[in-house]
Design a protein around this motif. Structure first.
Motif, PDB file in Angstrom:
ATOM      1  N   GLY A 374      -6.386  85.883  55.841  1.00 44.70           N
ATOM      2  CA  GLY A 374      -7.311  86.741  55.124  1.00 44.70           C
ATOM      3  C   GLY A 374      -6.727  87.462  53.926  1.00 44.70           C
ATOM      4  N   GLN A 375      -5.456  87.242  53.620  1.00 41.34           N
ATOM      5  CA  GLN A 375      -4.903  87.839  52.410  1.00 41.34           C
ATOM      6  C   GLN A 375      -5.542  87.181  51.184  1.00 41.34           C
ATOM      7  OE1 GLN A 375      -0.444  89.005  52.918  1.00 41.34           O
ATOM      8  NE2 GLN A 375      -0.674  87.020  53.874  1.00 41.34           N
ATOM      9  N   GLN A 376      -5.640  87.940  50.115  1.00 34.14           N
ATOM     10  CA  GLN A 376      -6.246  87.435  48.884  1.00 34.14           C
ATOM     11  C   GLN A 376      -5.168  87.198  47.847  1.00 34.14           C
ATOM     12  OE1 GLN A 376      -9.080  90.088  47.071  1.00 34.14           O
ATOM     13  NE2 GLN A 376      -9.775  88.587  45.572  1.00 34.14           N
ATOM     14  N   VAL A 377      -5.160  86.016  47.269  1.00 35.85           N
ATOM     15  CA  VAL A 377      -4.223  85.666  46.212  1.00 35.85           C
ATOM     16  C   VAL A 377      -5.012  85.206  44.997  1.00 35.85           C
ATOM     17  CG1 VAL A 377      -2.377  84.103  45.485  1.00 35.85           C
ATOM     18  CG2 VAL A 377      -2.362  85.036  47.801  1.00 35.85           C
ATOM     19  N   ILE A 378      -4.762  85.844  43.861  1.00 32.57           N
ATOM     20  CA  ILE A 378      -5.382  85.424  42.612  1.00 32.57           C
ATOM     21  C   ILE A 378      -4.285  85.257  41.565  1.00 32.57           C
ATOM     22  CG2 ILE A 378      -7.586  86.537  43.129  1.00 32.57           C
ATOM     23  CD1 ILE A 378      -6.796  88.811  41.258  1.00 32.57           C
ATOM     24  N   VAL A 379      -4.601  84.545  40.488  1.00 29.82           N
ATOM     25  CA  VAL A 379      -3.653  84.334  39.395  1.00 29.82           C
ATOM     26  C   VAL A 379      -4.269  84.933  38.133  1.00 29.82           C
ATOM     27  CG1 VAL A 379      -2.389  82.642  38.035  1.00 29.82           C
ATOM     28  CG2 VAL A 379      -2.739  82.267  40.484  1.00 29.82           C
ATOM     29  N   VAL A 380      -3.510  85.790  37.473  1.00 30.16           N
ATOM     30  CA  VAL A 380      -4.046  86.650  36.426  1.00 30.16           C
ATOM     31  C   VAL A 380      -3.191  86.558  35.170  1.00 30.16           C
ATOM     32  CG1 VAL A 380      -4.563  89.066  35.850  1.00 30.16           C
ATOM     33  CG2 VAL A 380      -4.927  88.238  38.189  1.00 30.16           C
ATOM     34  N   ASP A 381      -3.861  86.600  34.004  1.00 31.32           N
ATOM     35  CA  ASP A 381      -3.135  86.748  32.749  1.00 31.32           C
ATOM     36  C   ASP A 381      -2.560  88.160  32.717  1.00 31.32           C
ATOM     37  OD1 ASP A 381      -2.612  87.586  30.010  1.00 31.32           O
ATOM     38  OD2 ASP A 381      -3.592  85.737  29.387  1.00 31.32           O
ATOM     39  N   PRO A 382      -1.238  88.313  32.671  1.00 32.62           N
ATOM     40  CA  PRO A 382      -0.656  89.652  32.786  1.00 32.62           C
ATOM     41  C   PRO A 382      -0.966  90.561  31.603  1.00 32.62           C
ATOM     42  CG  PRO A 382       1.042  88.042  32.297  1.00 32.62           C
ATOM     43  CD  PRO A 382      -0.211  87.271  32.581  1.00 32.62           C
ATOM     44  N   GLY A 391      -5.763  76.155  38.055  1.00 30.77           N
ATOM     45  CA  GLY A 391      -4.712  75.259  37.593  1.00 30.77           C
ATOM     46  C   GLY A 391      -3.870  75.822  36.471  1.00 30.77           C
ATOM     47  N   ALA A 392      -4.321  76.927  35.859  1.00 30.92           N
ATOM     48  CA  ALA A 392      -3.549  77.532  34.778  1.00 30.92           C
ATOM     49  C   ALA A 392      -2.522  78.501  35.362  1.00 30.92           C
ATOM     50  CB  ALA A 392      -4.469  78.262  33.806  1.00 30.92           C
ATOM     51  N   ILE A 393      -1.426  78.678  34.625  1.00 26.09           N
ATOM     52  CA  ILE A 393      -0.340  79.539  35.090  1.00 26.09           C
ATOM     53  C   ILE A 393      -0.592  80.992  34.691  1.00 26.09           C
ATOM     54  CG2 ILE A 393       2.111  80.087  34.758  1.00 26.09           C
ATOM     55  CD1 ILE A 393       2.657  77.142  34.616  1.00 26.09           C
ATOM     56  N   GLY A 394      -0.312  81.887  35.603  1.00 25.44           N
ATOM     57  CA  GLY A 394      -0.405  83.315  35.342  1.00 25.44           C
ATOM     58  C   GLY A 394       0.416  84.056  36.375  1.00 25.44           C
ATOM     59  N   GLU A 395       0.273  85.381  36.397  1.00 26.73           N
ATOM     60  CA  GLU A 395       0.984  86.195  37.378  1.00 26.73           C
ATOM     61  C   GLU A 395       0.230  86.189  38.700  1.00 26.73           C
ATOM     62  OE1 GLU A 395       2.954  90.651  37.956  1.00 26.73           O
ATOM     63  OE2 GLU A 395       1.367  90.348  36.465  1.00 26.73           O
ATOM     64  N   VAL A 396       0.953  86.072  39.792  1.00 23.55           N
ATOM     65  CA  VAL A 396       0.366  86.054  41.125  1.00 23.55           C
ATOM     66  C   VAL A 396       0.118  87.485  41.575  1.00 23.55           C
ATOM     67  CG1 VAL A 396       0.681  85.344  43.524  1.00 23.55           C
ATOM     68  CG2 VAL A 396       1.546  83.893  41.666  1.00 23.55           C
ATOM     69  N   GLY A 434       5.001  89.913  40.023  1.00 23.78           N
ATOM     70  CA  GLY A 434       5.995  89.562  39.019  1.00 23.78           C
ATOM     71  C   GLY A 434       6.354  88.084  39.035  1.00 23.78           C
ATOM     72  N   ASP A 435       5.721  87.316  39.938  1.00 21.12           N
ATOM     73  CA  ASP A 435       5.959  85.872  40.021  1.00 21.12           C
ATOM     74  C   ASP A 435       4.868  85.132  39.267  1.00 21.12           C
ATOM     75  OD1 ASP A 435       8.305  85.785  41.667  1.00 21.12           O
ATOM     76  OD2 ASP A 435       7.050  86.401  43.349  1.00 21.12           O
ATOM     77  N   LEU A 436       5.240  84.028  38.633  1.00 26.01           N
ATOM     78  CA  LEU A 436       4.292  83.175  37.928  1.00 26.01           C
ATOM     79  C   LEU A 436       3.949  81.970  38.792  1.00 26.01           C
ATOM     80  CD1 LEU A 436       5.930  83.202  34.380  1.00 26.01           C
ATOM     81  CD2 LEU A 436       3.820  84.357  35.055  1.00 26.01           C
ATOM     82  N   GLY A 437       2.700  81.552  38.732  1.00 23.10           N
ATOM     83  CA  GLY A 437       2.283  80.402  39.514  1.00 23.10           C
ATOM     84  C   GLY A 437       0.878  79.978  39.146  1.00 23.10           C
ATOM     85  N   PHE A 438       0.366  79.028  39.889  1.00 23.14           N
ATOM     86  CA  PHE A 438      -1.018  78.590  39.688  1.00 23.14           C
ATOM     87  C   PHE A 438      -1.610  78.192  41.033  1.00 23.14           C
ATOM     88  CE2 PHE A 438       1.587  74.803  39.114  1.00 23.14           C
ATOM     89  CZ  PHE A 438       0.912  73.807  39.804  1.00 23.14           C
ATOM     90  N   LEU A 439      -2.944  78.186  41.081  1.00 18.29           N
ATOM     91  CA  LEU A 439      -3.680  77.783  42.265  1.00 18.29           C
ATOM     92  C   LEU A 439      -4.341  76.440  42.009  1.00 18.29           C
ATOM     93  CD1 LEU A 439      -5.391  81.166  43.203  1.00 18.29           C
ATOM     94  CD2 LEU A 439      -3.709  79.961  44.609  1.00 18.29           C
ATOM     95  N   ARG A 440      -4.236  75.558  42.983  1.00 18.59           N
ATOM     96  CA  ARG A 440      -4.919  74.268  42.887  1.00 18.59           C
ATOM     97  C   ARG A 440      -5.343  73.873  44.289  1.00 18.59           C
ATOM     98  NH1 ARG A 440      -1.845  69.693  39.600  1.00 18.59           N
ATOM     99  NH2 ARG A 440      -2.154  71.237  37.968  1.00 18.59           N
ATOM    100  N   ASP A 441      -6.637  73.548  44.433  1.00 16.69           N
ATOM    101  CA  ASP A 441      -7.196  73.207  45.741  1.00 16.69           C
ATOM    102  C   ASP A 441      -6.932  74.312  46.764  1.00 16.69           C
ATOM    103  OD1 ASP A 441      -8.004  70.732  44.688  1.00 16.69           O
ATOM    104  OD2 ASP A 441      -6.081  69.825  45.189  1.00 16.69           O
TER     105      ASP A 441
END
Length: 580
Positions: A374-382, A391-396, A434-441
């Motif tokens: 149930g934790q929420q993970v999103i990827v954001v333009d810092p 699929g795009a890279i941003g801050e986790v 402070g980590d960079l990553g992306f989400l896919r599937d």
């Protein structure tokens, strides 16, 4: 065969407990004679604690602790790897004193640890230091004069006291200050409550399938979140049995890790990526003879970038010992989220970041699985604080019950890191990792660190991509022994590479044969230029295991950079190569 422990077992998860002290008490009352922890000394001798023994020792220590500290105070724990630490930690839980685990000074190189200890004392303001008698003798003249120090291994403990403190604890009380490794800055004390820890331990049990029949083998230090939460506390949570030995024993002989797993028929163990690299590099075919890794159901890998090639080669090398690739479990986590955030079995295919993204890395990255529990993970333009496209890279960014309350005594850093909100919707608060990553599937891929990015001529370069290229360009360069970082020279960002080389190259130089080290230097320049279209400003070659690392083995690039700029890198005596 699945990743889960397949043997039928009684329910090992304790429901309804609000604190870790309640959890220990319930374990001790239900199974007092069950062995909980075993520590294996360097000479092979063993010491063990049952749940009943741990409970009695912890409550007795708590009564002594309350003579010099009050509930809510901090206690600095300074111990070598061993059972004394576990007793001290449990004693803090019973006394309601916030534990502050840290690592002891090295006998031959004490100054770095002493400086860190002094900084942690200034930040956490402990009421007492808990240590062994040997360490107390060494530390007392050098740390915080007047601060009480208890040598817990020589205390006369009277069982049965401190029970009253158990009933006074609440889930919202602080259990620990987990000081970060400092890979990208000054270590900070992450405030972890009993609720944070119990929530994350529950997630680990769900993800890893731990139970009372689980047998773990761990060598990661207890002051490191993976060794402490994933090893010591998860064992308590699931009611299983774990064996530990010192990290130095692994560094000296990686085969000891696998031999212990084999002999104990262990079901769970894990380590950062570099440990699997060490097994690939240093364990010989002759040493593999007789290993039985068929009981190893889950081999987690985290705490630093996970390399898919490393895991596949490890599975291939030890397949003849019964190890199965499906046991590999890449995962992602951080101390600010207690430990585990996401994880899952190694997939059949690796994915590279989208090449149209100018910030993308060039090497394949491995899935660290979906967010767990149930934790929420999103990827954001810092910069814009807006979610990026899939699929795009941003801050986790992470949200959930496992996210800590913040950094102790640092409100500004807490606000900046733990209270991020999205610019458009105002949704939050989120933890900025402070980590960079992306989400896919729905799965998380980690590509690097935001603060480590090197920008040359307007193009972004991940240092770990450059480091991986360097490691593969010449056989004398040690796996996991590279640090790449940017420095400003005459107003322009430049790339500097540090690399640890093996003893053979150093011996060649000592005999006057500079060709070996010069070949390494030229191979680095050529490979980085061809692969990343960027020139290396300077390369510094050093002896094995001399570059600064965190307690989990991650390269401390900022420390490498500082040492380079101050001229403190102890390079091998060869000419550094700079572009003309």
């Amino acid at each position: 065969m699945t990743l889960r422990d397949s043997r039928p077992t009684m329910t090992s998860r304790v429901e309804g407990v609000a604190t870790l002290s309640e959890l220990l008490y319930e374990r001790a009352m239900a199974h007092p004679d069950r062995t909980a922890y075993t520590f294996i000394e360097a000479d092979g001798s063993r010491q063990s604690l049952t749940y009943g023994q741990l409970d009695a020792k912890a409550r007795a220590l708590a009564s002594r602790l309350l003579d010099v500290a009050a509930p809510g105070d901090r206690a600095l724990l300074v111990y070598p790897q061993g059972l004394d630490f576990i007793v001290a930690l449990a004693g803090c839980f019973y006394a309601g004193v916030t534990a502050v685990p840290t690592y002891p000074p090295h006998a031959k190189r004490p100054e770095p640890a002493l400086s860190r200890l002094a900084a942690i004392i200034d930040d956490s303001c402990p009421s007492v230091i808990l240590a062994t008698a040997e360490l107390r003798e060494a530390l007392e003249p050098r740390l915080a004069p007047g601060l009480p120090m208890l040598a817990t291994d020589t205390l006369e403990l009277s069982p049965g006291a401190a029970w009253h403190s158990l009933r006074l604890r609440q889930s919202s009380d602080l259990a620990m200050l987990q000081y970060t490794s400092g890979s990208t800055g000054t270590p900070r004390g992450v405030m972890l409550t009993h609720a944070n820890l119990l929530a994350n331990l529950r997630l680990i049990q769900q993800a890893f399938g731990t139970s009372s029949s689980s047998t773990g083998v761990f060598w990661l230090p207890f002051y490191h979140d993976m060794g402490l939460v994933g090893g010591v506390l998860e064992t308590l949570y699931c009611g299983g049995h774990s064996l530990f030995f010192a990290a130095q024993a692994f560094v000296q002989s990686p085969i000891r890790w696998l031999e212990t797993i084999s002999c104990e028929r262990a079901t769970i163990s894990g380590a950062p990526n570099f440990a699997y690299e060490e097994c690939l590099r240093r364990i010989t075919p002759e040493q593999c003879a007789g290993l039985d890794l068929s009981h190893w159901r889950l081999a987690f890998c985290g705490a630093e970038p996970v390399r898919p090639a490393t895991l596949r080669q490890f599975a291939a090398k030890f397949a003849g010992c019964g190890f199965r690739q499906e046991a590999l479990y890449p995962c992602y986590g951080l101390a600010e989220a207690t430990l585990l955030v996401s994880g899952g079995p190694l997939k059949d295919s690796d994915k590279s970041p989208p090449l149209e993204n100018p910030a993308a890395g060039t090497h394949p990255v491995v899935s660290c699985g979906p967010a767990i529990g149930g934790q929420q993970v999103i990827v954001v333009d810092p910069e814009s604080r807006l979610e990026v496209s899939v699929g795009a890279i941003g801050e986790v960014w992470v949200a959930g019950h496992c996210v800590a309350d913040g950094y102790y005594n640092q409100p500004e850093a807490t606000q900046a890191t733990f209270h991020a909100t999205l610019a458009d919707s105002g949704e939050g608060p989120f933890l900025r990792t402070g980590d960079l990553g992306f989400l896919r599937d729905g799965e998380l891929y980690i590509t690097g660190r935001l603060k480590d990015m090197i920008v040359v001529d307007g193009r972004n370069h991940f240092p770990q991509d450059i480091e991986q290229t360097v490691e593969g360009c010449h056989p004398s360069i040690l796996p996991g022994g590279c640090g790449a970082f940017g420095v400003e020279i005459d107003g322009v960002e430049r790339v500097v590479v540090t690399a640890e080389i093996d003893r053979h190259a150093r011996r060649d130089h000592s005999r006057g044969e500079q060709a070996g080290t010069q070949q390494v230097l030229h191979a680095i320049r050529r490979s980085v230029a061809e692969r990343h279209a960027v020139e290396v400003y300077q390369t510094v070659l050093v002896d094995p295991r001399t570059l600064p690392r965190t307690t989990s083995g991650k390269m401390r690039r900022h420390s490498c950079r500082d040492a380079f700029l101050s001229g403190q890198l102890d390079s091998v005596p060869t000419r550094s190569v700079r572009p003309k």
